[in-house]
Structures are given as structure tokens and as C-alpha cells.
Motif scaffolding. Structure first.
Motif, PDB file in Angstrom:
ATOM      1  N   TRP A 116      36.977  38.360   7.901  1.00 47.72           N
ATOM      2  CA  TRP A 116      38.197  38.165   7.120  1.00 47.72           C
ATOM      3  C   TRP A 116      39.406  38.841   7.762  1.00 47.72           C
ATOM      4  CZ3 TRP A 116      36.147  34.669   4.292  1.00 47.72           C
ATOM      5  CH2 TRP A 116      34.823  34.808   3.852  1.00 47.72           C
ATOM      6  N   ARG A 120      43.857  35.407   9.015  1.00 45.42           N
ATOM      7  CA  ARG A 120      44.928  35.896   8.143  1.00 45.42           C
ATOM      8  C   ARG A 120      45.191  34.949   6.982  1.00 45.42           C
ATOM      9  NH1 ARG A 120      48.811  37.514  11.555  1.00 45.42           N
ATOM     10  NH2 ARG A 120      49.911  35.533  11.634  1.00 45.42           N
ATOM     11  N   ASP A 121      45.197  35.540   5.800  1.00 46.76           N
ATOM     12  CA  ASP A 121      45.486  34.815   4.571  1.00 46.76           C
ATOM     13  C   ASP A 121      46.994  34.852   4.339  1.00 46.76           C
ATOM     14  OD1 ASP A 121      45.837  33.862   2.022  1.00 46.76           O
ATOM     15  OD2 ASP A 121      44.246  35.074   1.114  1.00 46.76           O
ATOM     16  N   SER A 123      48.682  34.319   1.817  1.00 45.20           N
ATOM     17  CA  SER A 123      49.066  34.872   0.519  1.00 45.20           C
ATOM     18  C   SER A 123      49.082  36.392   0.515  1.00 45.20           C
ATOM     19  CB  SER A 123      48.115  34.371  -0.572  1.00 45.20           C
ATOM     20  OG  SER A 123      46.798  34.865  -0.367  1.00 45.20           O
ATOM     21  N   THR A 124      48.269  37.025   1.378  1.00 49.12           N
ATOM     22  CA  THR A 124      48.208  38.486   1.397  1.00 49.12           C
ATOM     23  C   THR A 124      48.825  39.078   2.659  1.00 49.12           C
ATOM     24  OG1 THR A 124      46.027  38.552   2.476  1.00 49.12           O
ATOM     25  CG2 THR A 124      46.066  38.405   0.075  1.00 49.12           C
ATOM     26  N   TRP A 126      47.209  39.863   5.226  1.00 53.19           N
ATOM     27  CA  TRP A 126      46.277  40.801   5.860  1.00 53.19           C
ATOM     28  C   TRP A 126      45.692  40.209   7.127  1.00 53.19           C
ATOM     29  CZ3 TRP A 126      44.942  45.722   5.812  1.00 53.19           C
ATOM     30  CH2 TRP A 126      43.767  46.092   6.475  1.00 53.19           C
ATOM     31  N   SER A 250      34.618  44.800   1.003  1.00 62.05           N
ATOM     32  CA  SER A 250      34.376  43.358   1.032  1.00 62.05           C
ATOM     33  C   SER A 250      32.974  43.139   0.472  1.00 62.05           C
ATOM     34  CB  SER A 250      34.524  42.824   2.463  1.00 62.05           C
ATOM     35  OG  SER A 250      33.686  43.536   3.352  1.00 62.05           O
TER      36      SER A 250
END
Length: 404
Positions: A116, A120-121, A123-124, A126, A250
Motif C-alpha cells: 500500500w 498512492r491513494d 484520497s489520502t 499516502w 495495516s
């Protein structure tokens, strides 16, 4: 972090076993969970089958410390700059002659952090985008935690604190785990989280606190911010029959492999925490070495953890513990300088599976087709659980827990 990169990523040695520790006099280190890229690289540099001739290579290892790059740049709001080193590495890699031979399908790398962190998301914000590049999608990627919905990443164990140098050290460790007097039925090593009481972790802490058969180690395992006392944690894990493993930051957590090293039967609450992750290392029959309790039953206060564990017959507990102890060599990382060891450790297992995967891809390419041992999408995790020779997927007992 400088102290953690010592000794090829094992970190500083724990001399004398450490205060109150059950760790051995030699081979014990204060190993940080995110040092695996260095540990793996040290082994590969000394691998007995290493060749400098790309044409003779069965597989090509790429020693890129992606986790260190992420740690240095995660707080950089300039996403282009945050992704720069990964982009440069991929651009450099695809120009090499070794790459062009199979388009990277014979290449592999170990990232040393969960998948994860490299998907990269938006929305976050990260992480970085290393694993989204088409070139990396062609490779075999080893991570501390894989995605159940992608086909090219495979989970390897978190590093624990004992790194043996001989078969005799492994046998002695296993023998000691068999002979321990475990005074607690169950235990939990971990601190509370500020996420409220309706979590598995919160219920574990609450139920353990009320029990005379449970022991906990929270803040005592981290005497100072950013520190960790492995000797104390290992002593706790070695004192119980069952070690509880809720989700960490996680789905997975390092404590799972500390517990196996301690000969303690792990208790999981979600199949992604282990059963869909470490398919190269853990038995397909998860009941042979672990206990599974539905996380919803715990959060909803419909299940007493202690009642579930207390109902398991002593003979079954002994059988499960023996299976856990049998797993110890394959989930540890041995000293890279050790010679002549017959036990296969986590690196040996990973390299064998990578070589096998590349060989299948190479044979398929020679026949003009693409080998697909896994698929992206909803059912990728099912392919990882197929038995040898099985090709069709169908309903699975974990369907109710796993959603995209």
C-alpha cells in the motif's frame, strides 16, 4: 534510524540476551521491521548461485531501497519530487539489456514495506506510485504485506530478532520452545489505539484485563517514543499458549512472526492478516497452526476470546504448537555470512518461489504465450490459494470477509 542499518540491517546486537530477555547470547538483534530490504540485499550479495553474467541468470534481483526513499520523502507535498527516485530507477532499468530479454518478467525486487505504501491513494496522498508503473507490474515484487487484489506482489515475513548462524542454533532454539513452561493461556503484545472501543484491539485489551489467564505488554514494550524492547516482548510471547494478532497499522503486523519464533500459536481475526498473505510460508490448512475468530464477533461482543481458546483440547494445543515450531526456520532471516546451513530460511523460500515463477513465465514466452499464475481484480487472492494443478476458482470460506 542510523542505529537500525548496522549489521546489514539487523541493527545493534542484543548482548547478553538483554535485560529480562529470553533471547540467546548470540544471534539476537534489535531489528527494525522496515530494514528487510537491507537484510535481503546482504543475503543476495552472498548467494551461492549469484552470477555476474546476465545471460546465465535464471532471475535478476534489483536491489532498490524503495522503503528508505519513501521514509525520506513521504512528507514532501511536491508529488513529482516524492516520486522522482522511483521514476528514475524505472527509467534506468528498462534501458538495460537484461530488461529487454524478457521485458522485466524475470526481474524481482523487495520493497521492505507493505504494498500500500507504493500505490498512492489520491484520497489520502499516502505513499508513492512505484508499483503503478507498467514496468514494475511486469516484475515479481516482494513486500511485507501484499494486496489480495493484485497479481504480481507476494508477501514475505517481517524480520524478527533472532538471526542464527548455524543449524545447531536453530535446533537448540526449537528445542527450547518445546520445553517452555507457558503459564498464560493467552497474551497480547501491543498498545491501545485512539480509535475507540469498537475495535478488535480494544476488545482484546478489555477482555485480557478482566482475565486471570491473560497477560499483556503495552507501553512497557516501548519504553521511549520510537523504541522497542524486544527481549521483554519475546519473553511475554514465550510464556503463553496463544498470542493474539489483531490488525496493526495495516492488515498484518510484525508480532505475528515474533509469536511464531516464540512457539506461540497465533490467533487471527481477519484472513488477510495471514492466510491470504504468506502463502509461500504458512500451511494452507490454517487450522493446523492458528486459531481464527471472526472480528465481527469480537467487536460486537458476541465472542469471549478466552472461552474460545479454553475449549481447545490440550492435545490439539500441543499439536498446533508443534506445527508452529516446525515453521520457525522458514520465517526467520539467518546471518548472511553463515555457511553450510541446511535449514531454509525466509530468503531461501522467497528465492526458490521467484525462480519457479520466472521459469514458468520463460517457458510460456518460448511457446508464444503469457504465463498468468495470478490475476488482478476481485479474485486474485483465490489464485494464490489454489492447490497444485488446480486451475478453476470457486466459492471460498473467506468470501464473506474479503471485499474490494
Amino acid at each position: 534510524m542510523c542505529r537500525h542499518v548496522a549489521n546489514d540491517g539487523f541493527g545493534p546486537p542484543i548482548t547478553g540476551g538483554g535485560e529480562g530477555s529470553s533471547l540467546p547470547e548470540t544471534g539476537a538483534y534489535d531489528t527494525d521491521q522496515y530494514m528487510l530490504a537491507m537484510i535481503f540485499h546482504a543475503r543476495m550479495r552472498r548467494h551461492e548461485c549469484l552470477t555476474a553474467d546476465p545471460a546465465a541468470a535464471t532471475a535478476v534481483y534489483v536491489p532498490f531501497y524503495a522503503g528508505f526513499d519513501l521514509a525520506l520523502n513521504q512528507d514532501n507535498g511536491d508529488l513529482t519530487a516524492r516520486d522522482a527516485l522511483s521514476r528514475d530507477m524505472v527509467d534506468w532499468l528498462v534501458r538495460r539489456a537484461e530488461w529487454r530479454a524478457m521485458g522485466g518478467r524475470d526481474h524481482f525486487l523487495l520493497l521492505g514495506r507493505p504494498t500500500w505504501d507504493f500505490l498512492r491513494d489520491p484520497s489520502t496522498g499516502w505513499g508513492n506510485v512505484l508499483m503503478t508503473y507498467p514496468a514494475v507490474r511486469n516484475m515479481t515484487v516482494l513486500t511485507l504485506e501484499a494486496s489480495p487484489w493484485h497479481g504480481n506482489d507476494f508477501a514475505v515475513p517481517y524480520p524478527s530478532h533472532f538471526h542464527p548462524s548455524s543449524d545447531a542454533e536453530v535446533v537448540a532454539w526449537q528445542s527450547r520452545m518445546r520445553g517452555l513452561d507457558r503459564q498464560w493461556l493467552w497474551c497480547f503484545a501491543g498498545a491501545s489505539r485512539p480509535s475507540g472501543k469498537r475495535t478488535v484491539r480494544a476488545q482484546i485489551i478489555e477482555q485480557c484485563g478482566r482475565s486471570s489467564r491473560c497477560a499483556m505488554l503495552g507501553k512497557a514494550a516501548a519504553p521511549a517514543p520510537g523504541s522497542y524492547a524486544p527481549g521483554q516482548a519475546m519473553r511475554l510471547l514465550e510464556s503463553a499458549d496463544f498470542c493474539l494478532q489483531p490488525r496493526g497499522d495495516s492488515y498484518t503486523r510484525k508480532s505475528t512472526f515474533d509469536a511464531i519464533l516464540a512457539g506461540c500459536i497465533p490467533v487471527f481475526f481477519h484472513p488477510v492478516s495471514a492466510y491470504l498473505q504468506y502463502t509461500w510460508y504458512l500451511p494452507r490448512d490454517y487450522r493446523s497452526y492458528s486459531v481464527f475468530i471472526h472480528h465481527g464477533d469480537v467487536v460486537g461482543r458476541n465472542a469471549s476470546i478466552e472461552e474460545v481458546l479454553a475449549k481447545i483440547p490440550p492435545a490439539k494445543v500441543a499439536q498446533m504448537r508443534e506445527e508452529v515450531i516446525r515453521l520457525i526456520p522458514t520465517v526467520m532471516y539467518r546471518d548472511p555470512a553463515a555457511k553450510g546451513m541446511k535449514f531454509k530460511d525466509a530468503v531461501d523460500v522467497a528465492v526458490e518461489r521467484v525462480v519457479d515463477r520466472v521459469a514458468k513465465r520463460r517457458r510460456a514466452a518460448a511457446e508464444g504465450r503469457e504465463w498468468q499464475d495470478s490475476v488482478d481484480g476481485d479474485y486474485s487472492w483465490k489464485y494464490d490459494l489454489l492447490e497444485d494443478g488446480q486451475k478453476e476458482i470457486g466459492p471460498h470460506e473467506f468470501d464473506q470477509y474479503v471485499a474490494t
